[in-house]
Design an enzyme around this catalytic site. Sequence first.
Site, PDB file in Angstrom:
ATOM      1  N   GLU A  61      36.864  38.713 -27.503  1.00  0.00           N
ATOM      2  CA  GLU A  61      36.701  37.264 -27.691  1.00  0.00           C
ATOM      3  C   GLU A  61      37.416  36.890 -28.974  1.00  0.00           C
ATOM      4  OE1 GLU A  61      32.443  36.395 -27.153  1.00  0.00           O
ATOM      5  OE2 GLU A  61      32.465  38.364 -26.220  1.00  0.00           O
ATOM      6  N   GLU A  92      45.729  28.869 -35.560  1.00  0.00           N
ATOM      7  CA  GLU A  92      44.325  28.735 -35.972  1.00  0.00           C
ATOM      8  C   GLU A  92      44.228  28.779 -37.497  1.00  0.00           C
ATOM      9  OE1 GLU A  92      41.435  31.969 -35.336  1.00  0.00           O
ATOM     10  OE2 GLU A  92      40.108  30.492 -34.416  1.00  0.00           O
TER      11      GLU A  92
HETATM   12  P1  NAD Z   1      38.910  39.637 -37.795  1.00  0.00           P
HETATM   13  O1  NAD Z   1      39.739  39.836 -36.576  1.00  0.00           O
HETATM   14  O2  NAD Z   1      39.575  39.658 -39.103  1.00  0.00           O
HETATM   15  O3  NAD Z   1      37.760  40.745 -37.852  1.00  0.00           O
HETATM   16  C1  NAD Z   1      36.847  40.933 -36.784  1.00  0.00           C
HETATM   17  C2  NAD Z   1      36.291  42.345 -36.852  1.00  0.00           C
HETATM   18  O4  NAD Z   1      37.344  43.268 -36.604  1.00  0.00           O
HETATM   19  C3  NAD Z   1      35.705  42.717 -38.209  1.00  0.00           C
HETATM   20  O5  NAD Z   1      34.536  43.473 -38.031  1.00  0.00           O
HETATM   21  C4  NAD Z   1      36.802  43.564 -38.822  1.00  0.00           C
HETATM   22  O6  NAD Z   1      36.333  44.485 -39.771  1.00  0.00           O
HETATM   23  C5  NAD Z   1      37.346  44.287 -37.609  1.00  0.00           C
HETATM   24  N1  NAD Z   1      38.707  44.820 -37.735  1.00  0.00           N
HETATM   25  C6  NAD Z   1      39.686  44.408 -38.585  1.00  0.00           C
HETATM   26  N2  NAD Z   1      40.792  45.150 -38.396  1.00  0.00           N
HETATM   27  C7  NAD Z   1      40.532  46.036 -37.400  1.00  0.00           C
HETATM   28  C8  NAD Z   1      41.279  47.056 -36.735  1.00  0.00           C
HETATM   29  N3  NAD Z   1      42.547  47.305 -37.063  1.00  0.00           N
HETATM   30  N4  NAD Z   1      40.678  47.747 -35.753  1.00  0.00           N
HETATM   31  C9  NAD Z   1      39.417  47.488 -35.386  1.00  0.00           C
HETATM   32  N5  NAD Z   1      38.642  46.542 -35.988  1.00  0.00           N
HETATM   33  C10 NAD Z   1      39.200  45.826 -36.989  1.00  0.00           C
HETATM   34  O7  NAD Z   1      38.118  38.254 -37.567  1.00  0.00           O
HETATM   35  P2  NAD Z   1      37.121  37.533 -38.570  1.00  0.00           P
HETATM   36  O8  NAD Z   1      37.898  36.949 -39.692  1.00  0.00           O
HETATM   37  O9  NAD Z   1      35.973  38.410 -38.867  1.00  0.00           O
HETATM   38  O10 NAD Z   1      36.559  36.363 -37.625  1.00  0.00           O
HETATM   39  C11 NAD Z   1      37.211  35.145 -37.444  1.00  0.00           C
HETATM   40  C12 NAD Z   1      37.927  35.122 -36.108  1.00  0.00           C
HETATM   41  O11 NAD Z   1      36.997  35.364 -35.057  1.00  0.00           O
HETATM   42  C13 NAD Z   1      38.552  33.781 -35.785  1.00  0.00           C
HETATM   43  O12 NAD Z   1      39.814  33.985 -35.237  1.00  0.00           O
HETATM   44  C14 NAD Z   1      37.600  33.191 -34.750  1.00  0.00           C
HETATM   45  O13 NAD Z   1      38.189  32.230 -33.908  1.00  0.00           O
HETATM   46  C15 NAD Z   1      37.172  34.407 -34.020  1.00  0.00           C
HETATM   47  N6  NAD Z   1      35.917  34.200 -33.299  1.00  0.00           N
HETATM   48  C16 NAD Z   1      35.962  34.104 -31.941  1.00  0.00           C
HETATM   49  C17 NAD Z   1      34.794  33.867 -31.221  1.00  0.00           C
HETATM   50  C18 NAD Z   1      34.805  33.745 -29.724  1.00  0.00           C
HETATM   51  O14 NAD Z   1      33.729  33.732 -29.129  1.00  0.00           O
HETATM   52  N7  NAD Z   1      35.941  33.663 -29.077  1.00  0.00           N
HETATM   53  C19 NAD Z   1      33.582  33.747 -31.914  1.00  0.00           C
HETATM   54  C20 NAD Z   1      33.578  33.876 -33.303  1.00  0.00           C
HETATM   55  C21 NAD Z   1      34.757  34.104 -33.985  1.00  0.00           C
END
Ligand code: NAD
Length: 524
Positions: free
Chosen positions: A294, A424
Amino acid sequence: MATAETTVRKSEFANEAFVDFTRPENKASMEAALKKVAAEFGKEYPMYIGGEKVYTTEKMASTNPSHPSQVIGVFQAGSKEHADKAVEAAWKAFETWKKVPAEERAECLFRAARIVRERKFEISAWICYEVGKSWAEADGDTAETIDFLEYYGREMLRLIGPQPVTPMKGEKNFMVYIPLGVGAAIPPWNFPAAIATGMTAAALVTGNTVVLKPSEEASVVAAKMVEVLYEAGIPKGALNLVTGAGEIVGDALVKNPKTRFITFTGSKEVGLLISEAAGKKVPGQIWIKRTVLEMGGKDATIVDDEADVDAAVEGVAQAAFGYQGQKCSACSRAIVSEKVYDSFVQKMVERAKKVTVGPSEDPNNYMGPVASKTALETVLGYIDVGKKEGRVLVGGDRAPGDGYFVQATVIADVDPKARIAQEEIFGPVLAVIKARDFDHALEIANGTEFGLTGGVYSKNQQKLEKARDNFYVGNLYLNRKCTGAMVGAHPFGGFNMSGTDSKTGGPDYLLLFLQGKSIAEKLQ
Ligand code: NAD
C-alpha cells in the site's frame, strides 16, 4: 487446519466512537495522559526475537517532532542477523500457532481491542508526542486500531471452516483457508498504531507468524502495541519485533528466502524496491513471495460548477491540512471548474488562514509539525518548486517554533503536469488547478500515476454518476472529504502506483494472508 464450524458469536461490527474533547472529563483525561506519558520519555525498548528480549550495542532514538530535542524513547538498532534470526524464530512458532483454533486467535484480537480501549488516552498521548498528531487525529488513530482488531477478529470467524463449493456427485468436496507461513510486516510512521497493528493483527489472526519492523520514526508506539498484543495472548514467538533502519532490517526481511509474504505500507519508492526484491528468487526459496503493498497518493478533489462551494472548501481544507497533509489519502490537488474557480480560491484562502500551527500536545493547534527534519526539508523544497509553478496565496514557509512546523500553504494556477501536481509532497500544501468543465476535471484528476482517493463536489447526479464510472481511484468520495476512511464502511486501498489495492478494513483483506486448499474425496 481450521475445520470446525464457527461457534463463537460476536455482535455485529461497529466503529469505535471518537472522543469528544469538548467534554471537560475527556479533556482532563487527555491532559493527564499526556503528563503520565511525558514522565516515561527516554525509556529504552527491547526487540523481541523468539520470546527473548534482545538489546544491541548501538541504539536509535525516537524524538518529538514538536520539540526535536525531546527523546520519546530509545530503541535497538537491529541488524540483518537479527532479522534472519527472527524469521527462524517465527517459523518455529508457526508450527504451534497455526494449530491454535481460529476462534482463539480471534479472541486475542478482541482482548487486544479491549486493552486499547481501556488505555485509549495513554495510547493517543504517545501518538501525539511521537508523530505530532493533534488530539483528534491521535484519537482517530487509536479508534482505527480498535476497529481493525474488532473487524479482523470477526472476519476470521467468518472464514473458519469449509468454504462452499459446487457439489459434485460421487465426491465429498470442500475448500479451506490455511495460513501462508512467516510474514514481514513493514508499516509507515503516519498511522503508528492503526497501520502497524492492523497489518500485524490480520497476519496473526489468519494463523501466520510475523516479524514486525516498525518505522524508525514510530518505534515507541509500535513497541507499545506489541506489548498490548502479548498481553492479549499472542505468543511471543508468533510476533517478533525487530527495530532498526528500513534499508537494513526491512531489506533483510524482504530478501530472506524463508519470508513467505510481505505486508508493507509506505512510499512508492520503497514499495517498488520491495516489489522488485521480493520477485527475485534467492537460493533456498521455494515459493513466490506474496506482497501486499500500500503506497502513496496524489489525491484530488473535483469542485464542479454545480457544487456547494462552501462545503467543498471545508472538505478540501480538512483533507489537505488535517494531520499536516501527511495522510496517504490527503487532498493535495483541488481541481476546480473555471466558473467557480475565483470564488473557491478566495474562500479557500480565508479558510487556510484560520489554520493554527504549533506543538501537537496543545489542543489549540489544528496542525502540529511534519514528522521529521527530512520531511521538513522535503516539504519546503516542494514549496520552493511551487513558487515557480504557481501563485502562493497563503503560507509558503516554516511556521514559528523549534519543531518542524510548516504553514498551511495554498498554491493556485498550477498546471496539471507541474511537479507539485504530480508528485506526492506529504505536507500541508494544496495545489489548485483550473478545469474547463467536468470532463476536463476528470481527465486532470486521472492524470497522475497514482489512484488512491478522490473526491467530487457536485449537485448534479449525472456528473456524480460519471465520476463513479470514470474517476479511477480505490476510494471515491462524493460530496464529502477524501480522508477519514472508516473500517468496515470504506475498505481502503489504491490503484496504479498507490499499491496493490489490498483493501484494509474490508471483506477481502484477510484473504491476502491465506491460501485456499481444495480437498476432493471420491465416495466409496
Ligand atoms: P517509507 O516508504 O519511507 O517507509 C515505510 C517503511 O518501510 C518503514 O518502516 C521503513 O523503515 C521501511 N523501509 C525503508 N526502506 C526500506 C527497504 N529498503 N526495505 C524494506 N523496508 C524499508 O514511508 P513512510 O515515510 O514511513 O510513510 C509515508 C508513505 O506511506 C507515504 O508515501 C504515504 O502515502 C504512504 N502511506 C500509504 C498508505 C496506504 O494505505 N496506501 C497509508 C499510509 C501511508
